[in-house]
Design a protein around this motif. Structure first.
Motif, PDB file in Angstrom:
ATOM      1  N   ILE A   1      27.744  11.632 147.064  1.00 50.42           N
ATOM      2  CA  ILE A   1      28.004  10.204 146.853  1.00 50.42           C
ATOM      3  C   ILE A   1      29.406   9.990 146.296  1.00 50.42           C
ATOM      4  O   ILE A   1      30.021   8.956 146.518  1.00 50.42           O
ATOM      5  CB  ILE A   1      26.936   9.600 145.913  1.00 50.42           C
ATOM      6  N   TYR A   2      29.934  10.995 145.603  1.00 50.36           N
ATOM      7  CA  TYR A   2      31.234  10.850 144.950  1.00 50.36           C
ATOM      8  C   TYR A   2      32.418  11.277 145.815  1.00 50.36           C
ATOM      9  O   TYR A   2      33.541  11.335 145.330  1.00 50.36           O
ATOM     10  CB  TYR A   2      31.241  11.619 143.625  1.00 50.36           C
ATOM     11  N   ILE A   3      32.183  11.548 147.100  1.00 46.83           N
ATOM     12  CA  ILE A   3      33.300  11.906 147.982  1.00 46.83           C
ATOM     13  C   ILE A   3      34.096  10.654 148.321  1.00 46.83           C
ATOM     14  O   ILE A   3      33.559   9.678 148.822  1.00 46.83           O
ATOM     15  CB  ILE A   3      32.802  12.576 149.282  1.00 46.83           C
ATOM     16  N   GLU A   4      35.382  10.713 148.024  1.00 47.22           N
ATOM     17  CA  GLU A   4      36.279   9.613 148.396  1.00 47.22           C
ATOM     18  C   GLU A   4      37.083   9.978 149.635  1.00 47.22           C
ATOM     19  O   GLU A   4      37.335   9.148 150.496  1.00 47.22           O
ATOM     20  CB  GLU A   4      37.228   9.283 147.254  1.00 47.22           C
ATOM     21  N   GLN A   5      37.486  11.273 149.724  1.00 44.48           N
ATOM     22  CA  GLN A   5      38.355  11.685 150.820  1.00 44.48           C
ATOM     23  C   GLN A   5      38.112  13.152 151.160  1.00 44.48           C
ATOM     24  O   GLN A   5      37.849  13.968 150.278  1.00 44.48           O
ATOM     25  CB  GLN A   5      39.802  11.479 150.396  1.00 44.48           C
ATOM     26  N   LEU A   6      38.206  13.472 152.449  1.00 48.07           N
ATOM     27  CA  LEU A   6      38.155  14.850 152.943  1.00 48.07           C
ATOM     28  C   LEU A   6      39.452  15.126 153.688  1.00 48.07           C
ATOM     29  O   LEU A   6      39.924  14.281 154.440  1.00 48.07           O
ATOM     30  CB  LEU A   6      37.004  15.049 153.930  1.00 48.07           C
ATOM     31  N   GLN A   7      40.004  16.325 153.474  1.00 49.49           N
ATOM     32  CA  GLN A   7      41.211  16.736 154.190  1.00 49.49           C
ATOM     33  C   GLN A   7      41.063  18.190 154.606  1.00 49.49           C
ATOM     34  O   GLN A   7      40.439  18.973 153.902  1.00 49.49           O
ATOM     35  CB  GLN A   7      42.449  16.627 153.298  1.00 49.49           C
ATOM     36  N   SER A   8      41.669  18.536 155.719  1.00 49.85           N
ATOM     37  CA  SER A   8      41.719  19.927 156.165  1.00 49.85           C
ATOM     38  C   SER A   8      43.180  20.309 156.316  1.00 49.85           C
ATOM     39  O   SER A   8      43.889  19.763 157.148  1.00 49.85           O
ATOM     40  CB  SER A   8      41.005  20.093 157.503  1.00 49.85           C
TER      41      SER A   8
ATOM     42  N   THR B   1      39.547  20.200 151.651  1.00 46.01           N
ATOM     43  CA  THR B   1      39.703  19.717 150.287  1.00 46.01           C
ATOM     44  C   THR B   1      38.950  18.401 150.145  1.00 46.01           C
ATOM     45  O   THR B   1      39.144  17.473 150.926  1.00 46.01           O
ATOM     46  CB  THR B   1      41.195  19.496 149.950  1.00 46.01           C
ATOM     47  N   ILE B   2      38.080  18.353 149.137  1.00 48.57           N
ATOM     48  CA  ILE B   2      37.304  17.153 148.840  1.00 48.57           C
ATOM     49  C   ILE B   2      37.926  16.506 147.612  1.00 48.57           C
ATOM     50  O   ILE B   2      38.118  17.165 146.596  1.00 48.57           O
ATOM     51  CB  ILE B   2      35.834  17.498 148.546  1.00 48.57           C
ATOM     52  N   THR B   3      38.235  15.222 147.716  1.00 52.48           N
ATOM     53  CA  THR B   3      38.700  14.455 146.561  1.00 52.48           C
ATOM     54  C   THR B   3      37.575  13.511 146.169  1.00 52.48           C
ATOM     55  O   THR B   3      37.031  12.796 147.006  1.00 52.48           O
ATOM     56  CB  THR B   3      39.974  13.647 146.895  1.00 52.48           C
ATOM     57  N   THR B   4      37.219  13.515 144.879  1.00 55.98           N
ATOM     58  CA  THR B   4      36.127  12.672 144.397  1.00 55.98           C
ATOM     59  C   THR B   4      36.659  11.301 143.985  1.00 55.98           C
ATOM     60  O   THR B   4      37.871  11.090 143.876  1.00 55.98           O
ATOM     61  CB  THR B   4      35.423  13.309 143.181  1.00 55.98           C
ATOM     62  N   THR B   5      35.737  10.404 143.727  1.00 57.59           N
ATOM     63  CA  THR B   5      36.112   9.067 143.266  1.00 57.59           C
ATOM     64  C   THR B   5      36.789   9.110 141.904  1.00 57.59           C
ATOM     65  O   THR B   5      37.477   8.170 141.527  1.00 57.59           O
ATOM     66  CB  THR B   5      34.873   8.156 143.195  1.00 57.59           C
ATOM     67  N   GLN B   6      36.619  10.199 141.167  1.00 54.20           N
ATOM     68  CA  GLN B   6      37.259  10.371 139.857  1.00 54.20           C
ATOM     69  C   GLN B   6      38.599  11.106 139.961  1.00 54.20           C
ATOM     70  O   GLN B   6      39.232  11.399 138.955  1.00 54.20           O
ATOM     71  CB  GLN B   6      36.325  11.136 138.915  1.00 54.20           C
ATOM     72  N   GLY B   7      39.006  11.479 141.186  1.00 50.63           N
ATOM     73  CA  GLY B   7      40.280  12.143 141.403  1.00 50.63           C
ATOM     74  C   GLY B   7      40.239  13.667 141.322  1.00 50.63           C
ATOM     75  O   GLY B   7      41.269  14.315 141.479  1.00 50.63           O
ATOM     76  N   ARG B   8      39.066  14.257 141.085  1.00 49.35           N
ATOM     77  CA  ARG B   8      38.959  15.719 141.063  1.00 49.35           C
ATOM     78  C   ARG B   8      39.018  16.251 142.488  1.00 49.35           C
ATOM     79  O   ARG B   8      38.581  15.589 143.428  1.00 49.35           O
ATOM     80  CB  ARG B   8      37.651  16.151 140.407  1.00 49.35           C
TER      81      ARG B   8
ATOM     82  N   GLU C   1      33.716  25.625 153.872  1.00 49.40           N
ATOM     83  CA  GLU C   1      33.134  24.940 155.021  1.00 49.40           C
ATOM     84  C   GLU C   1      34.168  24.049 155.702  1.00 49.40           C
ATOM     85  O   GLU C   1      34.958  23.382 155.027  1.00 49.40           O
ATOM     86  CB  GLU C   1      31.940  24.067 154.588  1.00 49.40           C
ATOM     87  N   PRO C   2      34.152  24.033 157.039  1.00 45.94           N
ATOM     88  CA  PRO C   2      35.054  23.117 157.760  1.00 45.94           C
ATOM     89  C   PRO C   2      34.683  21.655 157.478  1.00 45.94           C
ATOM     90  O   PRO C   2      33.549  21.351 157.100  1.00 45.94           O
ATOM     91  CB  PRO C   2      34.823  23.444 159.232  1.00 45.94           C
ATOM     92  N   GLU C   3      35.635  20.781 157.658  1.00 41.37           N
ATOM     93  CA  GLU C   3      35.426  19.346 157.403  1.00 41.37           C
ATOM     94  C   GLU C   3      34.206  18.806 158.154  1.00 41.37           C
ATOM     95  O   GLU C   3      33.423  18.030 157.606  1.00 41.37           O
ATOM     96  CB  GLU C   3      36.693  18.583 157.814  1.00 41.37           C
ATOM     97  N   GLU C   4      34.023  19.232 159.397  1.00 37.50           N
ATOM     98  CA  GLU C   4      32.901  18.743 160.206  1.00 37.50           C
ATOM     99  C   GLU C   4      31.556  19.106 159.575  1.00 37.50           C
ATOM    100  O   GLU C   4      30.602  18.331 159.650  1.00 37.50           O
ATOM    101  CB  GLU C   4      32.973  19.321 161.632  1.00 37.50           C
ATOM    102  N   VAL C   5      31.461  20.288 158.968  1.00 37.39           N
ATOM    103  CA  VAL C   5      30.214  20.720 158.324  1.00 37.39           C
ATOM    104  C   VAL C   5      29.946  19.871 157.082  1.00 37.39           C
ATOM    105  O   VAL C   5      28.811  19.452 156.840  1.00 37.39           O
ATOM    106  CB  VAL C   5      30.264  22.228 157.972  1.00 37.39           C
ATOM    107  N   VAL C   6      30.992  19.597 156.311  1.00 38.35           N
ATOM    108  CA  VAL C   6      30.830  18.764 155.114  1.00 38.35           C
ATOM    109  C   VAL C   6      30.361  17.367 155.534  1.00 38.35           C
ATOM    110  O   VAL C   6      29.459  16.797 154.921  1.00 38.35           O
ATOM    111  CB  VAL C   6      32.134  18.690 154.291  1.00 38.35           C
ATOM    112  N   ILE C   7      30.940  16.821 156.582  1.00 38.39           N
ATOM    113  CA  ILE C   7      30.539  15.502 157.075  1.00 38.39           C
ATOM    114  C   ILE C   7      29.084  15.525 157.530  1.00 38.39           C
ATOM    115  O   ILE C   7      28.309  14.619 157.196  1.00 38.39           O
ATOM    116  CB  ILE C   7      31.472  15.037 158.215  1.00 38.39           C
TER     117      ILE C   7
END
Length: 70
Positions: A17-24, A29-36, A42-48
């Motif tokens: 729920i706290y995922i704000e952004q995904l980058q490959s 790299t997962i950026t949370t809503t808190q900036g962590r 795992e590839p981006e597609e798997v995380v999605i």
């Protein structure tokens, strides 16, 4: 919650729920809503895919699916 793997091989459970952004770049790299930031194997597609499954389990994705049908 979704299971992910850090680059050192350690697995952890992440509240998607706290995922704000995904980058490959090339690592995912997962950026949370808190900036962590979390870098995972795992590839981006798997995380999605895992995130969508988690949202469906909570009943959140059905709301989005219905809105896209309109």
């Amino acid at each position: 919650m979704i299971s992910l793997t850090r680059l050192n091989g350690e697995t952890f459970t992440f509240n998607a729920i706290y995922i704000e952004q995904l980058q490959s770049n090339p690592d995912t790299t997962i950026t949370t809503t808190q900036g962590r930031k979390f870098v995972v194997k795992e590839p981006e597609e798997v995380v999605i895919k895992r995130t969508k499954k988690f949202y469906r389990e909570l009943g959140l994705l059905r709301i989005v699916d219905r809105k896209e049908d309109d």
